[in-house]
Design a protein around this motif. Structure first.
Motif, mmCIF file in Angstrom:
data_model
loop_
_atom_site.group_PDB
_atom_site.id
_atom_site.type_symbol
_atom_site.label_atom_id
_atom_site.label_comp_id
_atom_site.label_asym_id
_atom_site.label_seq_id
_atom_site.Cartn_x
_atom_site.Cartn_y
_atom_site.Cartn_z
ATOM 1 N N UNK A 235 0.822 -1.210 0.000
ATOM 2 C CA UNK A 235 0.000 0.000 0.000
ATOM 3 C C UNK A 235 0.852 1.253 0.000
ATOM 4 N N UNK A 236 2.172 1.113 0.194
ATOM 5 C CA UNK A 236 3.030 2.289 0.262
ATOM 6 C C UNK A 236 3.278 2.898 -1.115
ATOM 7 N N UNK A 237 3.028 2.114 -2.158
ATOM 8 C CA UNK A 237 3.258 2.623 -3.504
ATOM 9 C C UNK A 237 2.076 2.285 -4.391
ATOM 10 N N UNK A 238 1.893 3.051 -5.418
ATOM 11 C CA UNK A 238 0.803 2.818 -6.358
ATOM 12 C C UNK A 238 1.373 2.860 -7.780
ATOM 13 N N UNK A 239 0.967 1.913 -8.643
ATOM 14 C CA UNK A 239 1.426 1.885 -10.032
ATOM 15 C C UNK A 239 0.455 2.700 -10.881
ATOM 16 N N UNK A 240 0.977 3.765 -11.487
ATOM 17 C CA UNK A 240 0.160 4.631 -12.329
ATOM 18 C C UNK A 240 0.268 4.186 -13.792
ATOM 19 N N UNK A 241 -0.623 4.677 -14.644
ATOM 20 C CA UNK A 241 -0.587 4.245 -16.061
ATOM 21 C C UNK A 241 0.756 4.466 -16.733
ATOM 22 N N UNK A 242 1.512 5.513 -16.339
ATOM 23 C CA UNK A 242 2.809 5.753 -16.983
ATOM 24 C C UNK A 242 3.922 4.925 -16.350
ATOM 25 N N UNK A 243 3.503 3.930 -15.491
ATOM 26 C CA UNK A 243 4.427 2.954 -14.874
ATOM 27 C C UNK A 243 5.357 3.584 -13.854
ATOM 28 N N UNK A 244 5.079 4.802 -13.440
ATOM 29 C CA UNK A 244 5.887 5.399 -12.386
ATOM 30 C C UNK A 244 5.320 5.011 -11.020
ATOM 31 N N UNK A 245 6.207 4.870 -10.036
ATOM 32 C CA UNK A 245 5.786 4.528 -8.671
ATOM 33 C C UNK A 245 5.733 5.803 -7.848
ATOM 34 N N UNK A 246 4.604 6.023 -7.219
ATOM 35 C CA UNK A 246 4.468 7.196 -6.354
ATOM 36 C C UNK A 246 3.938 6.759 -5.003
ATOM 37 N N UNK A 247 4.338 7.455 -3.972
ATOM 38 C CA UNK A 247 3.866 7.140 -2.625
ATOM 39 C C UNK A 247 2.477 7.723 -2.418
ATOM 40 N N UNK A 248 1.558 6.975 -1.796
ATOM 41 C CA UNK A 248 0.240 7.529 -1.512
ATOM 42 C C UNK A 248 0.336 8.542 -0.383
ATOM 43 N N UNK A 249 -0.757 9.214 -0.157
ATOM 44 C CA UNK A 249 -0.822 10.173 0.938
ATOM 45 C C UNK A 249 -0.641 9.420 2.254
ATOM 46 N N UNK A 250 0.406 9.670 3.037
ATOM 47 C CA UNK A 250 0.633 8.901 4.267
ATOM 48 C C UNK A 250 -0.439 9.135 5.328
ATOM 49 N N UNK A 251 -1.238 10.166 5.179
ATOM 50 C CA UNK A 251 -2.259 10.480 6.182
ATOM 51 C C UNK A 251 -3.636 9.931 5.820
ATOM 52 N N UNK A 252 -3.727 9.239 4.684
ATOM 53 C CA UNK A 252 -5.017 8.696 4.244
ATOM 54 C C UNK A 252 -5.190 7.252 4.723
ATOM 55 N N UNK A 253 -6.310 6.983 5.323
ATOM 56 C CA UNK A 253 -6.639 5.641 5.829
ATOM 57 C C UNK A 253 -7.142 4.826 4.635
ATOM 58 N N UNK A 254 -6.216 4.141 3.964
ATOM 59 C CA UNK A 254 -6.526 3.497 2.696
ATOM 60 C C UNK A 254 -7.024 2.064 2.870
ATOM 61 N N UNK A 255 -7.265 1.393 1.752
ATOM 62 C CA UNK A 255 -7.879 0.064 1.773
ATOM 63 C C UNK A 255 -6.963 -0.983 2.400
ATOM 64 N N UNK A 256 -5.677 -0.955 2.046
ATOM 65 C CA UNK A 256 -4.746 -1.954 2.604
ATOM 66 C C UNK A 256 -4.660 -1.814 4.117
ATOM 67 N N UNK A 257 -4.644 -0.590 4.606
ATOM 68 C CA UNK A 257 -4.581 -0.376 6.052
ATOM 69 C C UNK A 257 -5.881 -0.807 6.719
ATOM 70 N N UNK A 258 -6.998 -0.579 6.049
ATOM 71 C CA UNK A 258 -8.294 -1.017 6.577
ATOM 72 C C UNK A 258 -8.315 -2.539 6.760
ATOM 73 N N UNK A 259 -7.822 -3.261 5.750
ATOM 74 C CA UNK A 259 -7.798 -4.724 5.839
ATOM 75 C C UNK A 259 -6.893 -5.188 6.986
ATOM 76 N N UNK A 260 -5.770 -4.492 7.188
ATOM 77 C CA UNK A 260 -4.873 -4.845 8.290
ATOM 78 C C UNK A 260 -5.541 -4.603 9.638
ATOM 79 N N UNK A 261 -6.278 -3.504 9.755
ATOM 80 C CA UNK A 261 -6.997 -3.216 11.007
ATOM 81 C C UNK A 261 -8.066 -4.272 11.254
ATOM 82 N N UNK A 262 -8.771 -4.684 10.225
ATOM 83 C CA UNK A 262 -9.808 -5.705 10.392
ATOM 84 C C UNK A 262 -9.210 -7.029 10.856
ATOM 85 N N UNK A 263 -8.062 -7.392 10.318
ATOM 86 C CA UNK A 263 -7.397 -8.621 10.788
ATOM 87 C C UNK A 263 -6.995 -8.469 12.252
#
Length: 540
Positions: A235-263
């Motif tokens: 969840x720390x990186x996202x693949x964009x259409x131009x194949x560049x890797x960018x870091x997501x917003x560190x302050x956003x409660x994203x889907x991967x983190x949600x799944x980890x909290x549920x576990x």
């Protein structure tokens, strides 16, 4: 001929003289230290005496390098949640130096050092095998009569001669996978502690929900990453259409983190919704040191119990709200359970399932009768008829409810007849015990959907109990007969052809088969008392 006869007394004398000479030589072979060991061990632990007798009273601790190797091995007991300081490893070398001096010590003092040091060894082995704390000292209702096997002093003697002390420890510690997984979990959390632990989440104003943007999110992500939650690195990186890797917003409660909290919530028996509220926040902010203590507590509980297990047995995990049936072929059947409320605790015990009761009646236990049912009858006599309850004398005679003073009913029994409203449901799985508890069905199936299920009066309600019945019978025809009996409504006891061991026990920390650690609420407030006893300095 007469000369031959005359030789017999002479031969006898020669044989006697040779025997006395051999006896004298044997006595001369016993050193003063060995003689002192024989003398002093007579007043000490019988296992200690058996250990030295197995060695023909040869001392163990003459060589200082043997003492050093033993001291180093004692430090490894931290990996079992025991306190190495209990066994004074750092004082052994100095004690050896005082006893032996320049190599010629007083035999009585040397024997005392020998026996004291071997007593430390046997104490450590006993603690590894069956626990440091006596469970009956904490719980007078403790009912687990099976003792671990006797110590193999011959094997131990070979290990100490070869300075294989860690192997001697390995021989006696529980070999069952739950214990080994808890040890591995303890090592992992001790390593986390040495690396500085995990971050504490700041207080929240309200709830932290999936999709929120919040200053606490980086702390939450790091907290779960420290314990190895999968998916967070992805969840720390996202693949964009131009194949560049960018870091997501560190302050956003994203889907991967949600799944980890549920576990995390599921493992800690919290409501699984991905929302970080007060209960989830409190569980996340438990310091790593407290979790280490919780693992240590449950390693001790495991040492009390996991020895001499057969291939087939039923294990009731009280704090984890589940029952497991271990089968000879390696299969494990599991299901959810409901256990006793904190003021009506389900006891720890070990017994054997002997029979089933189909369409059971329920003789209401004295405490429930006195505290729950009689007050309701006193307020409304119609409660008896609505709940299909009969009033009986202790001899079994039926009594007229209108003739009883319900403020002081005296010696009566209340028995609820079989039927859809009976709290025992269709079947009861019975095993002898002093607490009058058993496994049973329930009409209140909705209770199994709760995460925390300490809501019964002490007995264990089992989800999908008829599947467990079928497995226990291991006989399709008998199971078909029981299904027919259930349909008929007749109350009947059905014996098991082979009795099945059953264990009821209380674990507030558990490691799954994939190594994931779960920490459960201490519903019966037992952890603190056990931790205090486990950490109490040992008097040797």
């Amino acid at each position: 001929m007469s000369s031959v006869k005359g030789m017999k007394p002479l031969l006898i004398v020669v044989v006697m003289m040779l025997s006395m000479s051999a006896w004298a030589a044997e006595q001369e072979a016993v050193t003063p230290l060995e003689a002192a060991l024989v003398e002093q061990s007579a007043d000490r632990d019988k296992t200690l005496e058996a250990f030295y007798a197995e060695r023909d009273w040869r001392p163990v601790w003459q060589d200082p390098s043997t003492v050093t190797a033993f001291a180093e091995a004692l430090h490894t007991l931290e990996g079992d949640g025991l306190s190495p300081s209990d066994y004074r490893p750092d004082a052994l070398s100095e004690a050896h130096r005082r006893a032996w001096g320049d190599g010629e010590g007083d035999p009585q003092e040397l024997a005392d050092f020998e026996l004291r040091t071997s007593h430390v060894l046997l104490t450590a082995l006993r603690h590894l095998q069956k626990g440091k704390v006596d469970p009956q000292a904490l719980d007078t209702g403790w009912e687990v009569p099976v003792e671990p096997p006797a110590l193999d002093v011959a094997s131990l003697s070979r290990h100490v001669d070869a300075r294989r002390f860690e192997q001697a420890f390995a021989d006696v510690r529980p070999s069952y996978p739950p214990y080994q997984r808890l040890r591995a979990g303890l090592a992992r959390y001790q390593d986390i502690d040495q690396q500085g632990g995990w971050p504490t989440l700041p207080p929240l104003d309200g709830l932290l929900r999936p999709g929120d943007v919040h200053d606490a999110v980086p702390f939450l992500r790091e907290r779960l990453a420290v314990i190895g939650e999968p998916g967070l690195a992805a969840a720390d990186t996202t693949i964009l259409p131009d194949a560049k890797l960018v870091a997501p917003d560190p302050f956003t409660y994203d889907e991967a983190l949600t799944e980890a909290v549920e576990r995390f919530q599921e493992r800690h028996l919290l409501e699984v919704d991905g929302v970080v509220g007060p209960d989830t926040l409190a569980a996340l902010n438990v310091p790593v040191g407290e979790r280490i203590d919780q693992i240590r507590i449950n390693l001790e509980r495991t040492r009390w119990l996991l020895h001499g297990l057969p291939e087939t047995f039923v294990l009731v995990d009280i704090a984890g709200y589940r029952v497991s049936y271990y089968r000879p072929n390696g299969d494990i059947w599991r299901s959810r359970i409901v256990v006793g409320q904190p003021y009506r605790r389900t006891p720890s015990l070990r017994s054997e399932i002997t029979h089933l009761t189909v369409n059971p009646t329920w003789t209401i236990p004295p405490t429930i009768r006195r505290e729950d049912v009689i007050p309701k009858i006193h307020r409304d006599l119609g409660y008896l008829e609505r709940n299909n309850i009969r009033v009986l004398s202790y001899s079994g005679s039926e009594l007229d409810p209108r003739s009883i003073d319900w403020q002081d009913p005296g010696k009566i029994m209340l028995r609820q007849e079989a039927g859809p409203e009976n709290p025992l449901g269709r079947v009861v799985i019975r095993f002898p015990n002093d607490h009058m508890v058993y496994l049973h069905d329930t009409p209140a199936q909705q209770l199994f959907s709760r995460q925390q299920r300490a809501i019964s009066s002490g007995c264990i309600r089992v989800e999908n109990v008829m599947t467990l019945v079928q497995l226990l019978l291991d006989d399709t025809d008998t199971y078909r007969d029981i299904r027919a009996l259930v349909a008929e409504g007749e109350t009947r006891n059905v014996p098991l052809e082979s009795h099945v061991p059953v264990i009821l026990h209380y674990w507030t920390a558990h490691v799954g088969e994939e190594g994931e650690l779960s920490f459960r609420p201490d519903i019966y407030d037992r952890d603190d008392e056990l931790l205090e006893a486990l950490d109490r300095p040992l008097v040797l």
